[in-house]
Design a protein around this motif. Structure first.
Motif, PDB file in Angstrom:
ATOM      1  N   LEU A 238       0.808  -1.221   0.000  1.00  0.00           N
ATOM      2  CA  LEU A 238       0.000   0.000   0.000  1.00  0.00           C
ATOM      3  C   LEU A 238       0.843   1.275   0.000  1.00  0.00           C
ATOM      4  CD1 LEU A 238      -2.904  -0.948   2.433  1.00  0.00           C
ATOM      5  CD2 LEU A 238      -3.014  -0.662  -0.063  1.00  0.00           C
ATOM      6  N   GLN A 239       2.131   1.175   0.347  1.00  0.00           N
ATOM      7  CA  GLN A 239       2.973   2.366   0.414  1.00  0.00           C
ATOM      8  C   GLN A 239       2.975   3.165  -0.894  1.00  0.00           C
ATOM      9  OE1 GLN A 239       4.460   3.730   3.252  1.00  0.00           O
ATOM     10  NE2 GLN A 239       4.582   5.443   1.840  1.00  0.00           N
ATOM     11  N   PRO A 240       3.105   2.532  -2.061  1.00  0.00           N
ATOM     12  CA  PRO A 240       3.045   3.327  -3.300  1.00  0.00           C
ATOM     13  C   PRO A 240       1.710   4.061  -3.467  1.00  0.00           C
ATOM     14  CG  PRO A 240       3.997   1.183  -3.753  1.00  0.00           C
ATOM     15  CD  PRO A 240       3.486   1.143  -2.331  1.00  0.00           C
ATOM     16  N   LEU A 241       0.634   3.502  -2.959  1.00  0.00           N
ATOM     17  CA  LEU A 241      -0.658   4.184  -3.019  1.00  0.00           C
ATOM     18  C   LEU A 241      -0.640   5.431  -2.142  1.00  0.00           C
ATOM     19  CD1 LEU A 241      -3.591   4.126  -4.060  1.00  0.00           C
ATOM     20  CD2 LEU A 241      -4.149   2.728  -2.062  1.00  0.00           C
ATOM     21  N   VAL A 242      -0.038   5.318  -0.955  1.00  0.00           N
ATOM     22  CA  VAL A 242       0.105   6.471  -0.065  1.00  0.00           C
ATOM     23  C   VAL A 242       0.957   7.545  -0.747  1.00  0.00           C
ATOM     24  CG1 VAL A 242       1.064   7.261   2.140  1.00  0.00           C
ATOM     25  CG2 VAL A 242      -0.214   5.110   2.014  1.00  0.00           C
ATOM     26  N   ASP A 243       2.073   7.123  -1.345  1.00  0.00           N
ATOM     27  CA  ASP A 243       2.946   8.068  -2.050  1.00  0.00           C
ATOM     28  C   ASP A 243       2.196   8.771  -3.176  1.00  0.00           C
ATOM     29  OD1 ASP A 243       4.939   7.142  -0.356  1.00  0.00           O
ATOM     30  OD2 ASP A 243       5.844   5.842  -1.869  1.00  0.00           O
ATOM     31  N   TRP A 244       1.402   8.014  -3.913  1.00  0.00           N
ATOM     32  CA  TRP A 244       0.605   8.574  -4.998  1.00  0.00           C
ATOM     33  C   TRP A 244      -0.363   9.633  -4.460  1.00  0.00           C
ATOM     34  CZ3 TRP A 244      -4.766   7.868  -5.964  1.00  0.00           C
ATOM     35  CH2 TRP A 244      -5.202   8.308  -7.210  1.00  0.00           C
ATOM     36  N   GLY A 245      -0.995   9.328  -3.323  1.00  0.00           N
ATOM     37  CA  GLY A 245      -1.909  10.293  -2.715  1.00  0.00           C
ATOM     38  C   GLY A 245      -1.208  11.576  -2.309  1.00  0.00           C
ATOM     39  N   TYR A 246       0.006  11.457  -1.762  1.00  0.00           N
ATOM     40  CA  TYR A 246       0.771  12.657  -1.392  1.00  0.00           C
ATOM     41  C   TYR A 246       1.112  13.481  -2.629  1.00  0.00           C
ATOM     42  CZ  TYR A 246       1.527  10.919   3.356  1.00  0.00           C
ATOM     43  OH  TYR A 246       1.370  10.478   4.636  1.00  0.00           O
ATOM     44  N   ARG A 247       1.525  12.804  -3.697  1.00  0.00           N
ATOM     45  CA  ARG A 247       1.862  13.536  -4.931  1.00  0.00           C
ATOM     46  C   ARG A 247       0.656  14.274  -5.475  1.00  0.00           C
ATOM     47  NH1 ARG A 247       4.471   8.742  -6.010  1.00  0.00           N
ATOM     48  NH2 ARG A 247       2.915   8.131  -7.563  1.00  0.00           N
TER      49      ARG A 247
END
Length: 124
Positions: free
Chosen positions: A102-111
């Motif tokens: 899920l970390q890449p999803l969190v990163d995507w949300g921050y971007r």
């Protein structure tokens, strides 16, 4: 004719891969589930620690979600025979793997600068 070609080229939503995707997205997206998993990732082990890490959740709903996550194999529950009996929860290996995924999803949300952006949180 174009619809037949288009439909023939795409798998139907009910096919196993699509159904599996939908099931996991619904599981993770269920209210409070991701917050409970995050609390476990950040070290919560006892019921009260989870409750304190997930503001606003009721005891009844927390107990229900913990049981669901245990049934899904994402959380382990250990009973320590003592007086009083202690119950400890922890992310299972599958739960840990899910949080890493899920970390890449969190990163995507921050971007994207989403509505719940909080860069101090960093990682799941």
């Amino acid at each position: 004719m174009a619809n037949e070609t288009l439909q023939g080229a795409r798998p139907a939503i009910h096919e196993p891969n699509c159904r599996s995707f939908q099931d996991i997205v619904e599981l993770v997206g269920r209210r409070w589930t991701s917050a409970i998993l995050l609390a476990g990732r950040r070290g919560a082990r006892r019921f009260g620690e989870y409750r304190g890490s997930v503001p606003g959740i009721s005891d009844r709903l927390l107990a229900q979600r913990l049981k669901e996550l245990e049934a899904e194999g994402l959380i382990t529950r250990t009973v320590i025979p003592s007086t009083p009996v202690q119950i400890r929860y922890a992310l299972s290996p599958d739960g840990e793997e899910l949080m890493r995924i899920l970390q890449p999803l969190v990163d995507w949300g921050y971007r994207r600068g989403g509505p719940h952006e909080d860069r101090s949180a960093g990682t799941v």
